[in-house]
Design a protein around this motif. Structure first.
Motif, PDB file in Angstrom:
ATOM      1  N   GLY A  34       0.808  -1.205   0.000  1.00 17.70           N
ATOM      2  CA  GLY A  34       0.000   0.000   0.000  1.00 17.70           C
ATOM      3  C   GLY A  34       0.846   1.262   0.000  1.00 17.70           C
ATOM      4  O   GLY A  34       1.994   1.255   0.440  1.00 17.70           O
ATOM      5  N   TRP A  35       0.255   2.303  -0.511  1.00 17.63           N
ATOM      6  CA  TRP A  35       0.852   3.643  -0.444  1.00 17.63           C
ATOM      7  C   TRP A  35      -0.003   4.492   0.495  1.00 17.63           C
ATOM      8  O   TRP A  35      -1.228   4.520   0.372  1.00 17.63           O
ATOM      9  CB  TRP A  35       0.892   4.294  -1.821  1.00 17.63           C
ATOM     10  CG  TRP A  35       1.952   3.757  -2.736  1.00 17.63           C
ATOM     11  CD1 TRP A  35       1.794   2.830  -3.720  1.00 17.63           C
ATOM     12  CD2 TRP A  35       3.330   4.121  -2.736  1.00 17.63           C
ATOM     13  NE1 TRP A  35       2.999   2.586  -4.337  1.00 17.63           N
ATOM     14  CE2 TRP A  35       3.960   3.385  -3.761  1.00 17.63           C
ATOM     15  CE3 TRP A  35       4.118   5.009  -1.987  1.00 17.63           C
ATOM     16  CZ2 TRP A  35       5.323   3.494  -4.050  1.00 17.63           C
ATOM     17  CZ3 TRP A  35       5.460   5.121  -2.270  1.00 17.63           C
ATOM     18  CH2 TRP A  35       6.050   4.366  -3.292  1.00 17.63           C
ATOM     19  N   PHE A  36       0.661   5.204   1.374  1.00 22.82           N
ATOM     20  CA  PHE A  36      -0.015   6.053   2.342  1.00 22.82           C
ATOM     21  C   PHE A  36       0.683   7.412   2.366  1.00 22.82           C
ATOM     22  O   PHE A  36       1.818   7.545   1.905  1.00 22.82           O
ATOM     23  CB  PHE A  36       0.026   5.417   3.739  1.00 22.82           C
ATOM     24  CG  PHE A  36      -0.633   4.072   3.796  1.00 22.82           C
ATOM     25  CD1 PHE A  36       0.051   2.916   3.437  1.00 22.82           C
ATOM     26  CD2 PHE A  36      -1.961   3.952   4.195  1.00 22.82           C
ATOM     27  CE1 PHE A  36      -0.559   1.675   3.471  1.00 22.82           C
ATOM     28  CE2 PHE A  36      -2.581   2.718   4.242  1.00 22.82           C
ATOM     29  CZ  PHE A  36      -1.877   1.577   3.873  1.00 22.82           C
ATOM     30  N   ARG A  37      -0.008   8.385   2.910  1.00 23.40           N
ATOM     31  CA  ARG A  37       0.615   9.692   3.041  1.00 23.40           C
ATOM     32  C   ARG A  37       0.151  10.361   4.319  1.00 23.40           C
ATOM     33  O   ARG A  37      -0.925  10.056   4.847  1.00 23.40           O
ATOM     34  CB  ARG A  37       0.294  10.579   1.836  1.00 23.40           C
ATOM     35  CG  ARG A  37      -1.178  10.960   1.697  1.00 23.40           C
ATOM     36  CD  ARG A  37      -1.401  11.696   0.379  1.00 23.40           C
ATOM     37  NE  ARG A  37      -2.787  12.151   0.227  1.00 23.40           N
ATOM     38  CZ  ARG A  37      -3.278  12.717  -0.875  1.00 23.40           C
ATOM     39  NH1 ARG A  37      -2.479  12.911  -1.937  1.00 23.40           N
ATOM     40  NH2 ARG A  37      -4.534  13.095  -0.924  1.00 23.40           N
ATOM     41  N   ASP A  43      -4.342  13.378   9.708  1.00 24.50           N
ATOM     42  CA  ASP A  43      -4.274  11.931   9.901  1.00 24.50           C
ATOM     43  C   ASP A  43      -3.634  11.251   8.689  1.00 24.50           C
ATOM     44  O   ASP A  43      -3.637  11.791   7.582  1.00 24.50           O
ATOM     45  CB  ASP A  43      -5.676  11.362  10.108  1.00 24.50           C
ATOM     46  CG  ASP A  43      -6.290  11.807  11.417  1.00 24.50           C
ATOM     47  OD1 ASP A  43      -7.540  11.812  11.511  1.00 24.50           O
ATOM     48  OD2 ASP A  43      -5.530  12.145  12.348  1.00 24.50           O
ATOM     49  N   ARG A  44      -3.117  10.070   8.930  1.00 22.58           N
ATOM     50  CA  ARG A  44      -2.627   9.251   7.827  1.00 22.58           C
ATOM     51  C   ARG A  44      -3.766   8.968   6.848  1.00 22.58           C
ATOM     52  O   ARG A  44      -4.901   8.713   7.250  1.00 22.58           O
ATOM     53  CB  ARG A  44      -2.104   7.929   8.392  1.00 22.58           C
ATOM     54  CG  ARG A  44      -1.522   7.005   7.339  1.00 22.58           C
ATOM     55  CD  ARG A  44      -1.344   5.628   7.892  1.00 22.58           C
ATOM     56  NE  ARG A  44      -2.605   4.872   7.892  1.00 22.58           N
ATOM     57  CZ  ARG A  44      -2.684   3.571   7.749  1.00 22.58           C
ATOM     58  NH1 ARG A  44      -1.582   2.861   7.604  1.00 22.58           N
ATOM     59  NH2 ARG A  44      -3.856   2.952   7.776  1.00 22.58           N
ATOM     60  N   GLU A  45      -3.441   8.985   5.577  1.00 23.56           N
ATOM     61  CA  GLU A  45      -4.449   8.732   4.543  1.00 23.56           C
ATOM     62  C   GLU A  45      -3.968   7.611   3.628  1.00 23.56           C
ATOM     63  O   GLU A  45      -2.839   7.649   3.123  1.00 23.56           O
ATOM     64  CB  GLU A  45      -4.687   9.989   3.702  1.00 23.56           C
ATOM     65  CG  GLU A  45      -5.702   9.788   2.578  1.00 23.56           C
ATOM     66  CD  GLU A  45      -5.857  11.017   1.693  1.00 23.56           C
ATOM     67  OE1 GLU A  45      -5.118  11.999   1.890  1.00 23.56           O
ATOM     68  OE2 GLU A  45      -6.724  10.989   0.789  1.00 23.56           O
ATOM     69  N   GLY A  46      -4.821   6.637   3.424  1.00 26.55           N
ATOM     70  CA  GLY A  46      -4.519   5.574   2.472  1.00 26.55           C
ATOM     71  C   GLY A  46      -4.688   6.083   1.055  1.00 26.55           C
ATOM     72  O   GLY A  46      -5.739   6.642   0.725  1.00 26.55           O
ATOM     73  N   VAL A  47      -3.680   5.917   0.224  1.00 29.39           N
ATOM     74  CA  VAL A  47      -3.693   6.457  -1.137  1.00 29.39           C
ATOM     75  C   VAL A  47      -4.041   5.384  -2.164  1.00 29.39           C
ATOM     76  O   VAL A  47      -4.927   5.575  -2.998  1.00 29.39           O
ATOM     77  CB  VAL A  47      -2.322   7.073  -1.463  1.00 29.39           C
ATOM     78  CG1 VAL A  47      -2.263   7.517  -2.916  1.00 29.39           C
ATOM     79  CG2 VAL A  47      -2.031   8.238  -0.529  1.00 29.39           C
TER      80      VAL A  47
END
Length: 125
Positions: A34-37, A43-47
Motif C-alpha cells: 500500500g501507499w499512504f501519506r 491523519d494518515r491517509e490511504g492512497v
C-alpha cells in the motif's frame, strides 16, 4: 519485510512525479503493498494499494483517476505514478504492507505491519 520509498520532490501544480518502493525480505504472507501519506497536522491517509501479482489495485477517492499504482516483480519494486498533482497532495508518502490482507478498501484503512521510511512530496508554485 523491508520497504523503502523514494522519488519525492518539489513539483508545480498540475505536474507529475513517480514514486518507487523497493521491497525485500520474505513477502509470502503479504499479498499486497500500500501507499499512504501524511501531511503535517493531518491523519494518515490511504492512497492506493496493489496486489503482489499486480493485477488488482484500489485507490482512495481523493486520488482516483490521477494516481496509478504498478509493480515490477523482477525488480521487487512498486511504483506510484502521480499526475495532475495538487497542493493538497503535499505530504510524506510511504509504502507499507499488512500480513494476509488483500488489496481493497480495508487495506487503506488498516494499520500496517511494516512501513518504510517516507519520501516528501511538495506541490507548490
Amino acid at each position: 519485510v523491508q520497504l523503502q520509498a523514494s522519488g519525492g520532490g518539489l513539483v508545480q501544480p498540475g505536474g507529475s512525479l513517480r514514486l518507487s518502493c523497493a521491497v525485500s525480505g520474505d513477502t509470502r504472507d503479504y499479498p499486497a503493498i500500500g501507499w499512504f501519506r501524511q501531511a503535517p497536522g493531518k491523519d494518515r491517509e490511504g492512497v492506493a494499494c496493489i496486489s503482489s501479482s499486480g493485477d488488482n489495485t484500489y485507490y482512495g477517492a481523493s486520488v482516483k483517476g490521477r494516481f496509478t499504482a504498478s509493480s515490477d516483480n523482477a525488480k521487487n519494486t512498486v511504483y506510484l505514478q502521480m499526475n495532475s498533482l495538487k497542493p493538497e497532495d503535499t505530504a510524506v508518502y510511504y509504502c507499507a504492507t499488512t500480513r494476509f490482507l488483500t488489496c481493497g478498501r480495508s487495506y487503506l484503512r488498516t494499520d500496517e505491519d511494516y512501513r518504510g521510511k517516507g519520501t516528501q512530496v511538495t506541490v507548490s508554485s
